[in-house]
Motif scaffolding. Structure first.
Motif, PDB file in Angstrom:
ATOM      1  N   GLN A 138     -16.185  38.251 -29.305  1.00 59.70           N
ATOM      2  CA  GLN A 138     -16.036  39.702 -29.139  1.00 59.70           C
ATOM      3  C   GLN A 138     -15.963  40.063 -27.658  1.00 59.70           C
ATOM      4  OE1 GLN A 138     -15.770  42.140 -31.742  1.00 59.70           O
ATOM      5  NE2 GLN A 138     -15.139  43.328 -29.957  1.00 59.70           N
TER       6      GLN A 138
ATOM      7  N   GLU B 208     -20.878  36.361 -43.538  1.00 54.82           N
ATOM      8  CA  GLU B 208     -21.221  36.968 -44.841  1.00 54.82           C
ATOM      9  C   GLU B 208     -21.571  35.890 -45.862  1.00 54.82           C
ATOM     10  OE1 GLU B 208     -21.869  40.086 -45.767  1.00 54.82           O
ATOM     11  OE2 GLU B 208     -21.649  40.486 -43.618  1.00 54.82           O
TER      12      GLU B 208
ATOM     13  N   LYS C 127     -19.712  34.669 -32.661  1.00 47.27           N
ATOM     14  CA  LYS C 127     -18.927  35.902 -32.865  1.00 47.27           C
ATOM     15  C   LYS C 127     -19.104  36.837 -31.660  1.00 47.27           C
ATOM     16  CE  LYS C 127     -18.440  39.938 -35.797  1.00 47.27           C
ATOM     17  NZ  LYS C 127     -19.025  40.751 -36.866  1.00 47.27           N
TER      18      LYS C 127
ATOM     19  N   SER D  60     -16.615  36.612 -39.133  1.00 47.31           N
ATOM     20  CA  SER D  60     -17.296  37.653 -39.926  1.00 47.31           C
ATOM     21  C   SER D  60     -17.402  37.227 -41.385  1.00 47.31           C
ATOM     22  CB  SER D  60     -16.542  38.983 -39.830  1.00 47.31           C
ATOM     23  OG  SER D  60     -16.524  39.426 -38.502  1.00 47.31           O
ATOM     24  N   GLU D  61     -16.305  36.627 -41.900  1.00 47.81           N
ATOM     25  CA  GLU D  61     -16.320  36.150 -43.300  1.00 47.81           C
ATOM     26  C   GLU D  61     -17.332  35.019 -43.467  1.00 47.81           C
ATOM     27  OE1 GLU D  61     -12.236  35.155 -43.953  1.00 47.81           O
ATOM     28  OE2 GLU D  61     -11.600  37.261 -44.051  1.00 47.81           O
TER      29      GLU D  61
ATOM     30  N   LYS E 178     -12.465  37.898 -37.171  1.00 51.65           N
ATOM     31  CA  LYS E 178     -12.328  38.150 -38.612  1.00 51.65           C
ATOM     32  C   LYS E 178     -12.826  36.937 -39.403  1.00 51.65           C
ATOM     33  CE  LYS E 178      -8.911  39.556 -42.040  1.00 51.65           C
ATOM     34  NZ  LYS E 178      -7.489  39.608 -42.360  1.00 51.65           N
TER      35      LYS E 178
END
Length: 611
Positions: free
Chosen positions: A254, A304, A250, A300-301, A297
């Protein structure tokens, strides 16, 4: 037989002084170029004390320093390196760096007075004999300055005996004084420092499995029962390798998004695009900003979900935890005592500070740790003794006859004075240095396998092994293979009582080899260190191929470390050589003094701006 003579040593000294000077000159020129500013002042950038000189000015001056006055002052870094007072140095680089630098000063404090005494008292006593001239042993002018030139049973040996006691007394006195200073510095540093979490925290390993409770609950209950007055909280260690790789993915995405957004903000006429295939060389062409926004996105999921899985699923929990206490006293008692009747579970030790933790070794079982230690001890034994073979080969290079026997066609070439001096004065030292280049990496892998849980512990163990290795192979190996093999013919034809005497004569004769080794390893090696060649090359390669944003540029900078696992054993070897040869061949001492002086200036500069 040919031994390295004063002329050979002179040639080796000239080569090493020239190479050291070339390194220092290259450094002095490279460090004032704006393009290299981040390589030579990384710490100042990371602390926000310096801004890039690449921002302003005409195009050429962004990369090359056009201020000719600064070239005249090219050695100004030397006095500047010595100016920073010690308390400021501790604030700037930490106590470890300041104490490490004191070791080089300690070398000067011990060896400068010893050298003065040795040259004023022992060298005249040795030189005024003619023992070697009358013997049938091979010798050089350097050996005439050594103990070899004194006849057996001579009263002159009393000088060496008294001097040996004087040198030992002086070394012990200086060590004791230095130890007192460092102990005081450490206490002062600890008293004045802000409180840190690791001073109140203990690492617990080998938490036994319990069918009714999770590791977290078990640790909590155990410490509430056994340390009710001092226990504060605990944090279980999780195996989150997949989570870690997702986070780093990630971070990279980014970075790319920042790069494309910056590109678009500069030129808004066209939106940037990229290909989705291998390395962006093939596949469908898509809008780069949208692509990376979607990727972030999605990741990120995933992060989590993975985080939830790690926290809830017990198979990700390791049998280890960081336990924090209300007081340092409580943490100290827990770290230094056995926690249960079974000594193989609930193992406690001081927690390393967060940056120092080596996570891969957290969950190694107790029995496995013991077996690993045994395996590594055996492996290290074989590594040390099989390394004798290449060392013996290196030593044969110091011997002209050895090369002439192996390659007779080279005889006329080797007998040329310059080539002869080069082979005897320079080649053995550099060959041994090359052999030792790969050793620290091998020893570090061994330490990791052994199961230490902090980087500093890994470095300490690797340093200990490196020193043992150098003592056996570089010191003892060089003396035995280099000289005992040469004297083997004499050993066979003489009585056993004579053997110690022959070895006694041989040890000072190896002084010439150690002098060349000190010059290659200590002089040229030290001057090469200041050039920071590896960080310089890597920074420019990264800057050219990988750097897209300012954050990338910061990550490309490498402040570096001292390399404790190689630097400290090197110093110990020089102390050993200095103390062994101080009485035997005092001629070696000036070379060691030059090393300590040069290394002190070089490393003091490195601590100030980079390491």
């Amino acid at each position: 037989m040919h031994m390295a003579s004063l002329g050979d040593i002179g040639l080796a000294a000239a080569i090493n002084i020239l190479s050291a000077f070339a390194f220092l000159l290259a450094f002095a020129i490279l460090r004032i170029q704006p393009i290299n500013d981040r390589v030579y002042f990384p710490k100042w950038y990371l602390k926000g004390l310096r801004s890039s000189p690449l921002q302003a000015g005409i195009f050429v001056s962004k990369f090359v320093n056009l201020d000719f006055k600064s070239y005249i002052r090219f050695l100004s870094w030397m006095p500047a390196a010595l100016q920073m007072p010690e308390p400021e140095l501790i604030d700037h680089a930490g106590l470890d760096s300041a104490v490490y630098l004191r070791i080089y000063l300690l070398g000067l404090k011990i060896f400068v007075p010893i050298a003065v005494l040795a040259f004023s008292v022992m060298v005249p006593v040795n030189w005024t004999n003619s023992t070697l001239e009358r013997s049938n042993l091979t010798y050089s002018q350097i050996d005439k300055l050594s103990i070899s030139n004194i006849p057996t049973g001579s009263n002159r040996f009393w000088t060496h005996l008294v001097m040996a006691y004087a040198f030992t007394f002086w070394t012990c006195y200086i060590l004791k004084r230095e130890y007192q200073i460092v102990a005081t510095m450490r206490l002062h540093f600890l008293a004045s420092e802000r409180r840190r979490p690791d001073q109140f925290t203990v690492l617990v390993r080998n938490v036994p499995p319990d069918p009714d409770e999770s590791v977290s609950e078990l640790v909590e209950h155990f410490f509430l029962v056994n340390h009710p007055d001092h226990y504060l909280t605990q944090q279980v260690v999780y195996n989150a390798k997949k989570l870690s790789s997702l986070v780093s993915k990630k971070k990279k995405r980014q970075n790319w998004l920042d790069y494309y957004e910056l590109k678009y903000s500069r030129n808004q006429s066209t939106r940037p695009s990229k290909k989705t295939g291998f390395l962006g060389l093939c596949g469908n062409r898509v809008d780069a900003i949208d692509f990376y926004t979607d990727e972030i996105k999605r990741l990120s999921e995933e992060i989590e979900l993975e985080k939830h899985k790690v926290m809830k699923n017990s198979k990700y929990t390791m049998p280890a935890a960081f336990v924090s206490f209300r007081t340092r006293w409580g943490a100290a008692v827990c770290a230094q005592t056995q926690q249960s009747r079974n000594p193989t579970v609930w193992l406690t030790e001081w927690a390393p500070e967060p940056r120092d933790v080596y996570w891969d070794n957290m969950a190694i079982p107790y029995v496995s740790l013991t077996i690993r230690k045994l395996i590594i001890a055996v492996a290290f034994f074989f590594l040390t003794f099989f390394f004798m073979i290449p060392i013996a080969f290196v030593q044969s290079l110091a011997n002209i006859e050895g090369i002439e026997k192996a390659a007779p066609f080279l005889k006329s070439f080797i007998e040329m004075q310059f080539i002869k001096s080069f082979i005897q004065g320079f080649l053995p030292g550099i060959a041994l240095k090359i052999f030792l280049i790969f050793l620290p990496a091998i020893l570090m892998i061994m330490s990791k396998f052994e199961g230490f849980i902090s980087t500093s512990a890994l470095e300490r163990r690797a340093a200990t092994r490196y020193y043992i290795f150098q003592f056996i192979n570089v010191f003892l190996g060089s003396i035995i293979t280099g000289t005992a093999f040469q004297q083997l013919d004499k050993f066979i034809h003489q009585s056993a009582n004579e053997i110690p005497k022959t070895i006694g004569v041989s040890i000072p004769m190896k002084a010439t080899f150690f002098i060349t080794y000190i010059m290659v390893d200590g002089w040229a090696g030290c001057a090469g260190e200041i050039l920071r060649l590896k960080p310089l090359i890597f920074y420019h390669l990264k800057n050219f191929f990988l750097v897209k944003t300012e954050k990338d540029r910061e990550e490309a900078m490498d402040p570096g470390t001292f390399g404790f696992n190689t630097g400290e054993p090197q110093i110990q070897l020089y102390f050993l050589l200095g103390l062994v040869y101080a009485v035997v061949t005092p001629f070696l001492l000036p070379y060691i003094i030059v090393f300590f002086g040069l290394a002190y200036v070089v490393y003091r500069h490195q601590v100030k701006v980079s390491s």
